[in-house]
Design a protein around this motif. Structure first.
Motif, mmCIF file in Angstrom:
data_model
loop_
_atom_site.group_PDB
_atom_site.id
_atom_site.type_symbol
_atom_site.label_atom_id
_atom_site.label_comp_id
_atom_site.label_asym_id
_atom_site.label_seq_id
_atom_site.Cartn_x
_atom_site.Cartn_y
_atom_site.Cartn_z
ATOM 1 N N SER A 94 -1.151 9.813 1.782
ATOM 2 C CA SER A 94 -1.650 10.254 3.093
ATOM 3 C C SER A 94 -0.677 11.226 3.746
ATOM 4 C CB SER A 94 -1.901 9.048 4.003
ATOM 5 O OG SER A 94 -0.683 8.442 4.407
ATOM 6 N N TRP A 95 0.628 11.015 3.577
ATOM 7 C CA TRP A 95 1.605 11.942 4.137
ATOM 8 C C TRP A 95 1.566 13.279 3.392
ATOM 9 C CZ3 TRP A 95 4.192 11.956 8.552
ATOM 10 C CH2 TRP A 95 4.295 10.758 9.255
ATOM 11 N N CYS B 85 0.822 -1.219 0.000
ATOM 12 C CA CYS B 85 0.000 0.000 0.000
ATOM 13 C C CYS B 85 0.854 1.267 0.000
ATOM 14 C CB CYS B 85 -0.929 -0.002 1.211
ATOM 15 S SG CYS B 85 -2.140 -1.341 1.192
ATOM 16 N N MET C 271 -0.733 4.614 -1.336
ATOM 17 C CA MET C 271 -1.733 5.177 -0.425
ATOM 18 C C MET C 271 -1.044 5.842 0.765
ATOM 19 S SD MET C 271 -4.925 3.197 1.430
ATOM 20 C CE MET C 271 -5.423 2.532 -0.166
ATOM 21 N N ASN C 272 0.000 5.208 1.270
ATOM 22 C CA ASN C 272 0.742 5.773 2.399
ATOM 23 C C ASN C 272 1.395 7.095 2.009
ATOM 24 O OD1 ASN C 272 1.998 5.744 5.049
ATOM 25 N ND2 ASN C 272 3.901 5.239 3.978
ATOM 26 N N ASP D 278 -0.969 14.545 2.147
ATOM 27 C CA ASP D 278 -2.224 15.199 2.533
ATOM 28 C C ASP D 278 -2.149 15.817 3.928
ATOM 29 O OD1 ASP D 278 -5.005 15.781 1.856
ATOM 30 O OD2 ASP D 278 -5.527 14.355 3.445
ATOM 31 N N LYS D 279 -1.172 15.378 4.733
ATOM 32 C CA LYS D 279 -1.092 15.837 6.114
ATOM 33 C C LYS D 279 -0.589 17.270 6.245
ATOM 34 C CE LYS D 279 -0.451 11.307 8.299
ATOM 35 N NZ LYS D 279 0.470 10.428 9.055
#
Length: 262
Positions: free
Chosen positions: A81-82, A74, A77-78, A84-85
């Motif tokens: 997500s970072w 994944c 996706m990981n 997006d943070k």
């Protein structure tokens, strides 16, 4: 004069304990921002913490071609997500065919996936290319100019390549390699870059520049405060004023990374 170091690895275990002092020295030398690039998921968190702790550290998240063996199922996706943070770029990513035994097709697939993510999120991208120029140019021709902007870091290509890369909305960044006495190819490329595309970096803690000083700091590892010295020597090679080149490269860096500067 103000400066932006467009490519470092402040998370590197060799220097992370020295980062507060490195940043203090850098600020005293006029550095306003330092871009720090992760290289694999293992150092995403430390990269994020550096940016959270120091407002002048700009984070980038990506998987370097040397560390593709760390990828998990994944991983995309990981990475997303970072990104997006916090405001962040994509990098360090790229292609490196120096090892003839490397899986080039796999490198290209991972690189394309990260480039697509950068494009979808409209994030600046920091690109590593070694002995893979043909493959990189093929990708650029297939996909067209970057809408999200990007840079080729520690440029090692030819002056002729510079003209091609600029057409695809890429900036060209020069490291301490440009300070070496025998860097004829790099100096020729430096002189070929348009002044609105030129950038400078330390790639700290690596590529220690030849600045003619013997100061023994940080165990002789590179650090962002060396950036003005790199720009000064580059200005001599371009036969232009140090202050003018410093101002131009700072403006270029701000234009490239403005979307992630708070």
């Amino acid at each position: 004069m103000n400066f932006i170091d467009v490519h470092t690895h402040l998370h590197d275990k060799r220097i992370i304990d020295h980062v507060p002092e490195m940043i203090r020295r850098a600020r005293s030398c006029g550095l306003k921002f330092m871009v720090t690039c992760a290289t694999m998921a293992k150092n995403f968190e430390s990269t994020a913490k550096l940016a959270e702790t120091h407002g002048d550290v700009l984070p980038c998240f990506g998987v370097h071609p040397w560390f593709l063996d760390t990828l998990e199922p994944c991983w995309e996706m990981n990475l997303a997500s970072w990104l997006d943070k916090m405001p962040s770029g994509v990098g360090e990513i790229g292609l490196d065919f120096s090892d003839k035994g490397s899986d080039r097709d796999f490198q290209i697939r991972v690189f394309n996936a990260q480039m697509a993510l950068a494009s979808d999120l409209n994030r600046p991208v920091s690109i590593h290319i070694r002995h893979a120029w043909d493959a990189f140019i093929h990708i650029l021709k297939k996909n067209g100019p970057l809408k999200n902007k990007g840079l080729v870091h520690s440029f090692s290509g030819s002056a002729d390549l510079v003209r091609i890369l600029e057409k695809y909305n890429l900036h060209i960044s020069f490291s301490g390699a440009v300070t070496r006495p025998n860097a004829k190819k790099t100096i020729k490329a430096l002189n070929a870059v348009s002044l609105d595309r030129i950038l400078f970096e330390t790639d700290a803690p690596d590529i220690l520049p030849s600045l003619g000083n013997d100061e023994k700091v940080f165990d002789r590892l590179n650090h962002p405060a060396n950036l003005p010295g790199i720009v000064r020597i580059a200005a001599q090679h371009r036969k232009m004023g140090f202050e003018k080149l410093a101002d131009l490269s700072y403006t270029n860096g701000l234009n490239l990374f403005n979307s992630i500067i708070l």
